[in-house]
Design a protein around this motif. Structure first.
Motif, PDB file in Angstrom:
ATOM      1  N   ARG A 110       8.515   5.792 -10.746  1.00 53.77           N
ATOM      2  CA  ARG A 110       9.882   5.656 -10.222  1.00 53.77           C
ATOM      3  C   ARG A 110      10.215   6.807  -9.284  1.00 53.77           C
ATOM      4  O   ARG A 110      10.828   6.629  -8.237  1.00 53.77           O
ATOM      5  CB  ARG A 110      10.895   5.574 -11.379  1.00 53.77           C
ATOM      6  N   LEU A 111       9.798   7.993  -9.662  1.00 53.22           N
ATOM      7  CA  LEU A 111      10.113   9.158  -8.837  1.00 53.22           C
ATOM      8  C   LEU A 111       9.355   9.166  -7.518  1.00 53.22           C
ATOM      9  O   LEU A 111       9.810   9.778  -6.558  1.00 53.22           O
ATOM     10  CB  LEU A 111       9.847  10.443  -9.626  1.00 53.22           C
ATOM     11  N   THR A 112       8.222   8.486  -7.456  1.00 55.53           N
ATOM     12  CA  THR A 112       7.476   8.374  -6.195  1.00 55.53           C
ATOM     13  C   THR A 112       7.810   7.090  -5.450  1.00 55.53           C
ATOM     14  O   THR A 112       7.244   6.830  -4.392  1.00 55.53           O
ATOM     15  CB  THR A 112       5.952   8.434  -6.451  1.00 55.53           C
ATOM     16  N   GLU A 114       7.258   3.970  -6.506  1.00 54.88           N
ATOM     17  CA  GLU A 114       6.230   2.940  -6.688  1.00 54.88           C
ATOM     18  C   GLU A 114       6.404   2.109  -7.949  1.00 54.88           C
ATOM     19  O   GLU A 114       5.560   1.261  -8.249  1.00 54.88           O
ATOM     20  CB  GLU A 114       4.855   3.610  -6.714  1.00 54.88           C
ATOM     21  N   ALA A 115       7.481   2.320  -8.702  1.00 56.73           N
ATOM     22  CA  ALA A 115       7.642   1.624  -9.987  1.00 56.73           C
ATOM     23  C   ALA A 115       8.092   0.187  -9.794  1.00 56.73           C
ATOM     24  O   ALA A 115       8.889  -0.120  -8.907  1.00 56.73           O
ATOM     25  CB  ALA A 115       8.668   2.353 -10.859  1.00 56.73           C
ATOM     26  N   GLY A 116       7.579  -0.656 -10.654  1.00 50.55           N
ATOM     27  CA  GLY A 116       8.078  -2.017 -10.729  1.00 50.55           C
ATOM     28  C   GLY A 116       9.333  -2.019 -11.590  1.00 50.55           C
ATOM     29  O   GLY A 116       9.835  -0.962 -11.981  1.00 50.55           O
ATOM     30  N   PRO A 117       9.835  -3.188 -11.917  1.00 50.48           N
ATOM     31  CA  PRO A 117      11.021  -3.244 -12.767  1.00 50.48           C
ATOM     32  C   PRO A 117      10.723  -2.695 -14.161  1.00 50.48           C
ATOM     33  O   PRO A 117       9.577  -2.723 -14.621  1.00 50.48           O
ATOM     34  CB  PRO A 117      11.364  -4.730 -12.828  1.00 50.48           C
ATOM     35  N   LEU A 118      11.745  -2.197 -14.807  1.00 52.47           N
ATOM     36  CA  LEU A 118      11.585  -1.733 -16.185  1.00 52.47           C
ATOM     37  C   LEU A 118      11.238  -2.912 -17.080  1.00 52.47           C
ATOM     38  O   LEU A 118      11.870  -3.970 -16.981  1.00 52.47           O
ATOM     39  CB  LEU A 118      12.888  -1.111 -16.696  1.00 52.47           C
TER      40      LEU A 118
END
Length: 146
Positions: A110-112, A114-118
């Motif tokens: 998330r901080l980069t 690149e995260a998908g949904p939680l």
């Protein structure tokens, strides 16, 4: 979650509300519901990791938690607060993970950006039968028996 500590020690919930002048208001009912739940149940978690970014293009707080009840589904949780600087509101969301490594990896992603949904928090399993209560026999289809 910090509100949970004094609430569970007798402080009236209304006496420790967050001053709306100190930050952006909740953007939606899902955020308000999670805020209420964490204020009441915040002492059910142990904080393991927290990071705050005050970058005006991506104001976010990520927190990784461990559920203290060992029988709880999704024993590791990530709570994310994101601020929309255009509307000056915030959203709060929660995701559930099976391992601490998965939770921390999602935080890093998330901080980069690149995260998908939680992933959703798994629902609690149905209440188990008390010990000593016999299970009802499985019904058999009509026909020949073995």
């Amino acid at each position: 979650m910090a509100q949970s500590w004094p609430i569970h020690r007798g402080c009236p919930h209304d006496a420790i509300g967050i001053d709306p002048e100190l930050g952006p208001p909740s953007a939606d009912e899902a955020t308000r519901a999670l805020e209420r739940r964490l204020a009441g149940d915040g002492d059910h978690y142990a904080m393991g990791y927290s990071y705050t970014s005050d970058d005006p293009d991506d104001m976010v707080v990520v927190v990784a938690l461990r559920v203290l009840d060992e029988r709880a589904p999704s024993p590791f949780r990530v709570v994310v607060e994101e601020v929309d600087t255009d509307t000056w509101t915030h959203i709060l969301r929660e995701g559930g993970f099976d391992t601490v490594d998965e939770a921390l990896q999602w935080c890093d992603d998330r901080l980069t950006g690149e995260a998908g949904p939680l992933p959703p928090v798994r629902p609690a399993a149905a209440a188990s039968r008390p010990a000593g209560v016999a299970k009802a026999p499985a019904s058999r289809p009509p026909g020949r028996s073995r």
